[in-house]
Design an enzyme around this catalytic site. Sequence first.
Site, short mmCIF file in Angstrom:
data_model
loop_
_atom_site.label_atom_id
_atom_site.label_comp_id
_atom_site.label_asym_id
_atom_site.label_seq_id
_atom_site.Cartn_x
_atom_site.Cartn_y
_atom_site.Cartn_z
N PHE A 113 0.81 -1.23 0.00
CA PHE A 113 0.00 0.00 0.00
C PHE A 113 0.84 1.28 0.00
O PHE A 113 2.06 1.22 0.05
CB PHE A 113 -1.14 -0.01 1.03
CG PHE A 113 -0.82 -0.06 2.51
CD1 PHE A 113 0.42 0.21 3.01
CD2 PHE A 113 -1.85 -0.36 3.42
CE1 PHE A 113 0.66 0.20 4.37
CE2 PHE A 113 -1.62 -0.38 4.79
CZ PHE A 113 -0.37 -0.11 5.25
N GLU A 114 0.16 2.39 -0.16
CA GLU A 114 0.80 3.71 -0.36
C GLU A 114 1.76 3.72 -1.55
O GLU A 114 2.81 4.37 -1.52
CB GLU A 114 1.48 4.19 0.93
CG GLU A 114 0.46 4.45 2.03
CD GLU A 114 0.85 5.54 2.99
OE1 GLU A 114 1.23 6.61 2.53
OE2 GLU A 114 0.75 5.31 4.20
N GLY A 115 1.40 2.96 -2.60
CA GLY A 115 2.24 2.85 -3.79
C GLY A 115 3.03 1.55 -3.71
O GLY A 115 3.86 1.41 -2.80
#
Length: 575
Positions: free
Chosen positions: A392-394
């Site tokens: 997550f978060e890229g």
Amino acid sequence: MPPMIEQSFMKALFHGVIAEDMIFPYPELPSDDRENTAMILDSVRRYFAANVDAAKIDREHAIPPEVMDGLKSLGLFGLQIPTDHDGIGLSASAYARVMQEVGGLDGSIAVTLGAHQSIGLKGILLFGTPEQKRKYLPKLATGEWTAAFALTEPSAGSDAAAIKTRAELSADGSHYVLNGAKIWITNGGFADVFTVFARTSSMEEGAKPKITAFIVERGMGVKNGPNEHKLGIRGSSTTELFFDDVKVPKENVLGEVGRGFKVAMEVLNSGRLGLASGSLGMCEVLLKLALERVNERRAFGRAIGEFGLIKDKVSAMLAQTYALESMTYLTAGIVDGKVSDYSLESAICKVFGSETLWYVVNDTLQIAAGIGYMQDYPYERMMRDARINLIFEGTNEILRCFIALSGMQGPGKALSDVVKAMREPIKGFGLLSDFAVRKARSVLGRERLTRAHPLLSREAVIFEEFTGELASNTELVLRKHGKEIAEMQFTQKRIAEMSIDLFAIASCIARTTRAIERRGEEGARREIDLTSIFTTAAQKRLRQNVHDFSRNDDELRKAVASRAYTDRAYPFDIV
Ligand code: MYA
């Protein structure tokens, strides 16, 4: 005018320029934050020891409501909200320190707090109007309201700009009407306020959409699905969100209409640093567990810590975690120093932080061996909790592409300006001569790290040498492939790996220099040794990456993968 060197340590490095004044002296927690942070850390430790049972949270897939209330009363929902909006007003460095502590104590709580303030309300902090801040921040600071960040959709994960959720301005221009759905939204089951991203331009094939950010209250009609069943961070809430004709007043547009993609990216830049500090906290707790275990556990008449292969693991984990801590607090210091562009540095912290954690959790579990695999012990839970950070978060894949392409943008622009200048040799003379100077500097490796302590001269030379390699290989691939570089992910990966290792080495050198200056060689022995071990390991990777630019089997790998996608005989059809 000479081409501008971006105000970013890493972006400058892609030009072969070592902007050492941005990393020396290694930053410190601002003095007004120090006492405050120590008090918060103390109360966090005490509160968690008395009230938080991480194994139970994982087993029951929920953070008990009384624990949520306790966290709110400690002020943990308003850490970075300014005091005049009822928050604690911590700097980025102090916030990172608190998230580090929480990350080590409970993954589900760290993610819940991170989703609320690293990203959920961050847009209001960064882009909110004074009215929006007055309306939302005080309630978000106390935790009376909680926040979530709603970007991802079924067809828009890494490709964040591909979102389909629509926002139509009403005929009288007073409000927008939102329609669409979001998935995997952390805090989705209970958040009161959502930062939602929606298209405000029509769906045109191939055209970049205009995206706008909105502050949406649950009471405006947001619905959520049930909590997802996850591998780890099971106490956190992850749900779908549904927007069916949700009316949002136009005063709730966050930032400018049509500039929402930038809002999302800026919020994620700061979120990625929070994720790195949470990962760091988990690494440090795991290291403590590993160090206890190697002393306690005996085999062949000795503590297992006596064995070479255990010492190899422990020293490598310590060195890599030292590098992670050094880059996390260097980046936080850069943010506190009001440098506006830290997008590359925070993406590097996210990738390096999540991968260091994955490596540390794996090797700690290996040291713990049998008990590492059993549910009665914390290792397997921590391994499950750690895994999401790579996603997550890229995802770490898309962030590697981002690091490489964003870093190469400056040199790419300089090169195209030079090509233009060559067509107009008289007008472009200044530009050409400046380019020649910079090129000579980077190719001949004349850029120096002058502020490194002499005891770290071996590490400084390695850093300088591979900074030259990063710049010259960047230029080489740009000259050779031009715009095609956007499609060349094998090459992007090499460039990204080099920048990650270089930022890690630079962070260690800056921090260890400060330690030596304060405590002398013997007092800083620990830091010197860890910097040495990390740099030696990084140097091997850097050499390999440089070698692989020119000699690799990229094309064969691509061909084998493409064939496997269609050939039913794969993977292996022996008979
Ligand atoms: S939230 C969801 C996370 N999602 C993502 O991170 C999406 C990843 N994708 C992207 O970032 C973008 O789509 C990429 C760009 C990078 C691929 N800063 O043409 P473009 C500018 C500033 O390259 P695209 C979640 O998971 C760029 O310069 N600007 O765009 C939370 C350009 O500007 P201009 C940036 O090809 C879960 C423009 O944007 C940045 O479409 C909960 C367009 O760029 C940037 N970074 O793709 C987490 N990037 O037009 C809780 C781009 O001016 C965490 N731009 O040239 C808590 C953790 C706690 C620890 C836990 C321990 C267990």
